[in-house]
Every structure is written in C-alpha cells, then in structure tokens.
Design a protein around this motif. Structure first.
Motif, PDB file in Angstrom:
ATOM      1  N   MET A 117     -33.487  -7.288  21.031  1.00  0.00           N
ATOM      2  CA  MET A 117     -32.029  -7.886  21.205  1.00  0.00           C
ATOM      3  C   MET A 117     -31.352  -8.600  20.114  1.00  0.00           C
ATOM      4  O   MET A 117     -30.114  -8.565  19.722  1.00  0.00           O
ATOM      5  CB  MET A 117     -32.170  -8.749  22.380  1.00  0.00           C
ATOM      6  N   LEU A 118     -32.145  -9.441  19.533  1.00  0.00           N
ATOM      7  CA  LEU A 118     -31.739 -10.438  18.349  1.00  0.00           C
ATOM      8  C   LEU A 118     -30.987  -9.285  17.076  1.00  0.00           C
ATOM      9  O   LEU A 118     -30.107  -9.694  16.536  1.00  0.00           O
ATOM     10  CB  LEU A 118     -32.489 -11.229  17.791  1.00  0.00           C
ATOM     11  N   ASP A 119     -31.707  -8.383  16.794  1.00  0.00           N
ATOM     12  CA  ASP A 119     -31.273  -7.521  15.814  1.00  0.00           C
ATOM     13  C   ASP A 119     -30.003  -6.836  16.374  1.00  0.00           C
ATOM     14  O   ASP A 119     -28.884  -6.482  15.500  1.00  0.00           O
ATOM     15  CB  ASP A 119     -32.430  -6.374  15.588  1.00  0.00           C
ATOM     16  N   SER A 120     -29.906  -6.279  17.528  1.00  0.00           N
ATOM     17  CA  SER A 120     -28.826  -5.663  18.055  1.00  0.00           C
ATOM     18  C   SER A 120     -27.460  -6.722  18.082  1.00  0.00           C
ATOM     19  O   SER A 120     -26.499  -6.312  17.642  1.00  0.00           O
ATOM     20  CB  SER A 120     -29.078  -5.116  19.624  1.00  0.00           C
ATOM     21  N   LEU A 121     -27.548  -8.158  18.116  1.00  0.00           N
ATOM     22  CA  LEU A 121     -26.538  -8.953  18.362  1.00  0.00           C
ATOM     23  C   LEU A 121     -26.285  -9.210  16.727  1.00  0.00           C
ATOM     24  O   LEU A 121     -25.115  -9.179  16.499  1.00  0.00           O
ATOM     25  CB  LEU A 121     -27.153 -10.436  18.734  1.00  0.00           C
ATOM     26  N   LEU A 122     -27.191  -9.210  15.872  1.00  0.00           N
ATOM     27  CA  LEU A 122     -26.741  -9.410  14.566  1.00  0.00           C
ATOM     28  C   LEU A 122     -26.028  -7.960  13.914  1.00  0.00           C
ATOM     29  O   LEU A 122     -25.322  -8.386  13.220  1.00  0.00           O
ATOM     30  CB  LEU A 122     -27.879  -9.716  13.876  1.00  0.00           C
ATOM     31  N   ALA A 123     -26.487  -6.945  14.421  1.00  0.00           N
ATOM     32  CA  ALA A 123     -25.811  -5.738  14.066  1.00  0.00           C
ATOM     33  C   ALA A 123     -24.278  -5.799  14.435  1.00  0.00           C
ATOM     34  O   ALA A 123     -23.537  -5.296  13.656  1.00  0.00           O
ATOM     35  CB  ALA A 123     -26.499  -4.641  14.337  1.00  0.00           C
ATOM     36  N   LEU A 131     -31.433 -18.260  19.734  1.00  0.00           N
ATOM     37  CA  LEU A 131     -31.585 -17.029  20.400  1.00  0.00           C
ATOM     38  C   LEU A 131     -32.919 -16.297  20.063  1.00  0.00           C
ATOM     39  O   LEU A 131     -33.145 -15.786  20.978  1.00  0.00           O
ATOM     40  CB  LEU A 131     -30.260 -16.032  19.479  1.00  0.00           C
ATOM     41  N   ALA A 132     -33.487 -16.694  18.902  1.00  0.00           N
ATOM     42  CA  ALA A 132     -34.629 -15.833  18.519  1.00  0.00           C
ATOM     43  C   ALA A 132     -36.010 -16.318  19.481  1.00  0.00           C
ATOM     44  O   ALA A 132     -36.790 -15.592  19.563  1.00  0.00           O
ATOM     45  CB  ALA A 132     -35.006 -16.154  16.934  1.00  0.00           C
ATOM     46  N   ARG A 133     -35.613 -17.628  20.073  1.00  0.00           N
ATOM     47  CA  ARG A 133     -36.668 -18.099  20.874  1.00  0.00           C
ATOM     48  C   ARG A 133     -36.507 -17.598  22.430  1.00  0.00           C
ATOM     49  O   ARG A 133     -37.302 -17.624  23.264  1.00  0.00           O
ATOM     50  CB  ARG A 133     -36.505 -19.765  21.004  1.00  0.00           C
TER      51      ARG A 133
END
Length: 107
Positions: A87-93, A79-81
C-alpha cells in the motif's frame, strides 16, 4: 540533495542498456522530473531546518534513534506504521504518476 539525486539518476540512466532503458527509463525520468519540480517550486526544505533537527539531536541528553526532517518525511514514516508495504509503495507510486512522460516510446 535533490540536485545530487538528479545527477545520480541521469548517470544511472546514461549507463543503462537498451533493455534496461525500455523497462526503467520512464520511471527514472519521472523521478528526475519530480526532484526538479520539488526544487523549482520551493517544496524542498531549507538546509537550516535539517541543521536545526541535527543540532537538537546532538545536544539532547536523550536523543531519539531516528529523526525525520519535514512534514512529508513524517507522513511517510507514520504511513509505514499503519499500512502494508504494498500500500505504501502504491501511494508513493501515485505521487510519481504526474511526472511520467506523456507519450511513452513504443518498443
């Protein structure tokens, strides 16, 4: 590893000022609850699996520079790629939301 995470998070939380607790206590409690759920529900990986990845890296003639252990780690790396940091921070949150305390104290 999650047991050590819980201990470290509890130590950090206990050393917070009142202002820091007001800002970060709910998040820290969510991180602790997620780690405890991870361990309790058997979602964590057995140490043998991590050991197997490490052993393969050690004996490989051409080891990669980075390895992931577990499906969730591999998904996050992929995902990070593909998505922005926000967006990644949002998904992890979002994965933490179900672990947030139900009633937050009013300051």
């Amino acid at each position: 590893m999650t047991g050590r995470l819980v201990i470290a998070a509890e130590r950090i939380t206990s050393g917070m000022t009142a202002e820091q607790r007001g800002r970060y206590d709910a998040l820290m409690q969510a991180v602790i609850a997620q780690a405890q759920t991870f361990t309790r529900e058997g979602e964590g990986l057995p140490a043998e699996e991590a050991g197997r990845v490490i052993a393969d890296a050690i004996i490989s003639k051409r080891p990669r520079t980075r390895y992931t252990v577990g499906r969730d780690a591999a998904i996050i790396v992929r995902l990070a790629r593909c998505v922005s940091d926000r967006m990644l921070d949002s998904l992890l949150a979002r994965t933490l939301k179900r672990h947030l305390p139900k009633a937050l104290p009013t300051p």
